[in-house]
Write a protein that holds these residues in place. Structure first.
Motif, PDB file in Angstrom:
ATOM      1  N   PHE A 173      -5.454  30.688  19.755  1.00 46.77           N
ATOM      2  CA  PHE A 173      -5.989  30.872  18.418  1.00 46.77           C
ATOM      3  C   PHE A 173      -7.511  30.808  18.423  1.00 46.77           C
ATOM      4  CE2 PHE A 173      -1.725  29.162  17.595  1.00 46.77           C
ATOM      5  CZ  PHE A 173      -1.241  30.148  16.758  1.00 46.77           C
ATOM      6  N   LEU A 174      -8.144  31.752  17.713  1.00 45.11           N
ATOM      7  CA  LEU A 174      -9.600  31.776  17.621  1.00 45.11           C
ATOM      8  C   LEU A 174     -10.115  30.798  16.578  1.00 45.11           C
ATOM      9  CD1 LEU A 174     -10.230  35.610  17.922  1.00 45.11           C
ATOM     10  CD2 LEU A 174     -10.385  33.856  19.696  1.00 45.11           C
ATOM     11  N   CYS A 175      -9.282  30.433  15.613  1.00 40.93           N
ATOM     12  CA  CYS A 175      -9.587  29.414  14.609  1.00 40.93           C
ATOM     13  C   CYS A 175     -10.747  29.790  13.699  1.00 40.93           C
ATOM     14  CB  CYS A 175      -9.809  28.048  15.259  1.00 40.93           C
ATOM     15  SG  CYS A 175      -8.318  27.456  16.076  1.00 40.93           S
ATOM     16  N   GLY A 176     -10.798  31.051  13.307  1.00 41.81           N
ATOM     17  CA  GLY A 176     -11.776  31.501  12.327  1.00 41.81           C
ATOM     18  C   GLY A 176     -11.204  31.380  10.931  1.00 41.81           C
ATOM     19  N   CYS A 177     -11.788  32.121  10.013  1.00 35.79           N
ATOM     20  CA  CYS A 177     -11.356  32.075   8.610  1.00 35.79           C
ATOM     21  C   CYS A 177      -9.918  32.538   8.417  1.00 35.79           C
ATOM     22  CB  CYS A 177     -12.301  32.916   7.749  1.00 35.79           C
ATOM     23  SG  CYS A 177     -13.915  32.134   7.520  1.00 35.79           S
ATOM     24  N   ASP A 178      -9.371  33.218   9.405  1.00 37.41           N
ATOM     25  CA  ASP A 178      -7.994  33.683   9.288  1.00 37.41           C
ATOM     26  C   ASP A 178      -6.973  32.550   9.250  1.00 37.41           C
ATOM     27  OD1 ASP A 178      -8.830  33.289  11.930  1.00 37.41           O
ATOM     28  OD2 ASP A 178      -7.294  34.593  12.733  1.00 37.41           O
ATOM     29  N   ILE A 179      -7.348  31.346   9.671  1.00 34.80           N
ATOM     30  CA  ILE A 179      -6.423  30.211   9.573  1.00 34.80           C
ATOM     31  C   ILE A 179      -6.875  29.197   8.528  1.00 34.80           C
ATOM     32  CG2 ILE A 179      -5.583  30.460  11.943  1.00 34.80           C
ATOM     33  CD1 ILE A 179      -7.181  27.790  12.491  1.00 34.80           C
ATOM     34  N   ALA A 180      -7.864  29.564   7.723  1.00 31.34           N
ATOM     35  CA  ALA A 180      -8.364  28.651   6.687  1.00 31.34           C
ATOM     36  C   ALA A 180      -7.235  28.192   5.770  1.00 31.34           C
ATOM     37  CB  ALA A 180      -9.472  29.314   5.883  1.00 31.34           C
ATOM     38  N   TRP A 181      -6.297  29.089   5.441  1.00 29.98           N
ATOM     39  CA  TRP A 181      -5.175  28.746   4.562  1.00 29.98           C
ATOM     40  C   TRP A 181      -4.390  27.556   5.091  1.00 29.98           C
ATOM     41  CZ3 TRP A 181      -0.273  28.895   6.607  1.00 29.98           C
ATOM     42  CH2 TRP A 181      -0.123  29.575   7.821  1.00 29.98           C
ATOM     43  N   LEU A 182      -4.302  27.447   6.408  1.00 25.18           N
ATOM     44  CA  LEU A 182      -3.545  26.359   7.019  1.00 25.18           C
ATOM     45  C   LEU A 182      -4.400  25.098   7.114  1.00 25.18           C
ATOM     46  CD1 LEU A 182      -0.987  25.324   8.402  1.00 25.18           C
ATOM     47  CD2 LEU A 182      -1.848  26.294  10.544  1.00 25.18           C
ATOM     48  N   ILE A 183      -5.634  25.243   7.527  1.00 26.93           N
ATOM     49  CA  ILE A 183      -6.520  24.081   7.692  1.00 26.93           C
ATOM     50  C   ILE A 183      -6.794  23.416   6.347  1.00 26.93           C
ATOM     51  CG2 ILE A 183      -8.777  23.314   8.526  1.00 26.93           C
ATOM     52  CD1 ILE A 183      -6.696  24.353  10.688  1.00 26.93           C
ATOM     53  N   LEU A 184      -6.895  24.208   5.284  1.00 27.92           N
ATOM     54  CA  LEU A 184      -7.191  23.658   3.963  1.00 27.92           C
ATOM     55  C   LEU A 184      -5.976  23.047   3.278  1.00 27.92           C
ATOM     56  CD1 LEU A 184      -9.656  26.395   2.722  1.00 27.92           C
ATOM     57  CD2 LEU A 184     -10.202  24.072   3.506  1.00 27.92           C
ATOM     58  N   ASP A 185      -4.804  23.313   3.771  1.00 28.52           N
ATOM     59  CA  ASP A 185      -3.584  22.729   3.212  1.00 28.52           C
ATOM     60  C   ASP A 185      -3.114  21.632   4.172  1.00 28.52           C
ATOM     61  OD1 ASP A 185      -1.033  22.075   2.286  1.00 28.52           O
ATOM     62  OD2 ASP A 185      -0.569  24.152   1.735  1.00 28.52           O
ATOM     63  N   ARG A 186      -3.668  20.457   4.026  1.00 30.21           N
ATOM     64  CA  ARG A 186      -3.412  19.357   4.964  1.00 30.21           C
ATOM     65  C   ARG A 186      -1.929  18.959   4.985  1.00 30.21           C
ATOM     66  NH1 ARG A 186      -7.284  19.915   8.463  1.00 30.21           N
ATOM     67  NH2 ARG A 186      -7.495  17.775   9.112  1.00 30.21           N
ATOM     68  N   GLU A 187      -1.253  19.079   3.852  1.00 27.08           N
ATOM     69  CA  GLU A 187       0.176  18.749   3.814  1.00 27.08           C
ATOM     70  C   GLU A 187       0.968  19.727   4.680  1.00 27.08           C
ATOM     71  OE1 GLU A 187       3.724  18.764   0.557  1.00 27.08           O
ATOM     72  OE2 GLU A 187       1.814  17.886  -0.074  1.00 27.08           O
ATOM     73  N   LEU A 188       0.664  21.001   4.554  1.00 27.71           N
ATOM     74  CA  LEU A 188       1.327  22.002   5.379  1.00 27.71           C
ATOM     75  C   LEU A 188       0.953  21.825   6.843  1.00 27.71           C
ATOM     76  CD1 LEU A 188       3.085  24.543   5.608  1.00 27.71           C
ATOM     77  CD2 LEU A 188       1.035  25.889   5.097  1.00 27.71           C
ATOM     78  N   LEU A 189      -0.312  21.578   7.112  1.00 26.20           N
ATOM     79  CA  LEU A 189      -0.770  21.382   8.487  1.00 26.20           C
ATOM     80  C   LEU A 189      -0.067  20.197   9.142  1.00 26.20           C
ATOM     81  CD1 LEU A 189      -2.641  22.228  10.777  1.00 26.20           C
ATOM     82  CD2 LEU A 189      -4.423  20.793   9.748  1.00 26.20           C
ATOM     83  N   ALA A 190       0.214  19.165   8.370  1.00 22.32           N
ATOM     84  CA  ALA A 190       0.901  17.991   8.912  1.00 22.32           C
ATOM     85  C   ALA A 190       2.319  18.324   9.372  1.00 22.32           C
ATOM     86  CB  ALA A 190       0.938  16.881   7.866  1.00 22.32           C
ATOM     87  N   ARG A 191       2.891  19.406   8.852  1.00 23.18           N
ATOM     88  CA  ARG A 191       4.251  19.801   9.227  1.00 23.18           C
ATOM     89  C   ARG A 191       4.300  20.636  10.503  1.00 23.18           C
ATOM     90  NH1 ARG A 191       6.582  21.792   3.440  1.00 23.18           N
ATOM     91  NH2 ARG A 191       6.179  19.871   2.322  1.00 23.18           N
ATOM     92  N   VAL A 192       3.139  21.090  10.968  1.00 20.07           N
ATOM     93  CA  VAL A 192       3.095  21.913  12.176  1.00 20.07           C
ATOM     94  C   VAL A 192       3.158  20.992  13.390  1.00 20.07           C
ATOM     95  CG1 VAL A 192       1.752  23.568  13.514  1.00 20.07           C
ATOM     96  CG2 VAL A 192       1.752  23.702  11.021  1.00 20.07           C
ATOM     97  N   ALA A 193       4.211  21.124  14.156  1.00 22.29           N
ATOM     98  CA  ALA A 193       4.424  20.254  15.311  1.00 22.29           C
ATOM     99  C   ALA A 193       3.697  20.777  16.539  1.00 22.29           C
ATOM    100  CB  ALA A 193       5.914  20.140  15.595  1.00 22.29           C
ATOM    101  N   ASP A 194       3.712  20.016  17.584  1.00 27.27           N
ATOM    102  CA  ASP A 194       3.174  20.372  18.895  1.00 27.27           C
ATOM    103  C   ASP A 194       1.659  20.488  18.935  1.00 27.27           C
ATOM    104  OD1 ASP A 194       5.643  20.325  20.010  1.00 27.27           O
ATOM    105  OD2 ASP A 194       5.873  22.491  20.148  1.00 27.27           O
TER     106      ASP A 194
END
Length: 134
Positions: free
Chosen positions: A91-112
């Motif tokens: 992952f390049l981790c640019g603005c294309d993943i902002a939706w995930l980084i800004l939703d800490r509750e959703l991000l907490a559900r991502v394992a591994d």
């Protein structure tokens, strides 16, 4: 092949297409894909499975290559991703993943603990930077 009524994809046929770089099966009525369907081709860099009826995305169903790899699964019926769905991806981790980084509750559900190509874990990225720049 957008709009072609396929139903389900035969993994054996896809695996035979060794020079395949781009797959676009948007709005084809695809309900499921199997592990390894799009995993054996070293040139594959773009897969668009948008606007289908997918309910899950199995681990290693799709393996993309190259710095500009793109996967679109928008507008499906996916409610859960397997815990390892994000593992081993550059992952390049640019603005294309902002939706995930800004939703800490959703991000907490991502394992591994998925990481950026730089090695930094998603959970360690600063949401303030994404709010400011994206």
């Amino acid at each position: 092949m957008d709009g072609t009524p396929l139903g389900n994809i035969d993994p054996a046929r896809i695996r035979k297409l060794l020079a395949l770089e781009v797959v676009s099966l948007q709005n084809c009525g695809v309900e499921q894909i199997s592990t390894g369907t799009f995993a054996n081709n070293t040139y594959l860099s773009v897969v668009n499975l948008g606007s289908n009826n997918l309910t899950s995305l199995p681990h290693n169903a799709i393996v993309l290559h190259g710095p500009n790899a793109q996967l679109s699964i928008r507008n499906n019926q996916i409610k859960n991703l397997q815990s390892d769905a994000f593992s081993d991806n550059p992952f390049l981790c640019g603005c294309d993943i902002a939706w995930l980084i800004l939703d800490r509750e959703l991000l907490a559900r991502v394992a591994d603990r998925p990481t950026c190509s730089s090695g930094e874990a998603f959970v360690d990225l600063d949401p303030a930077i994404y709010e400011e720049l994206c």
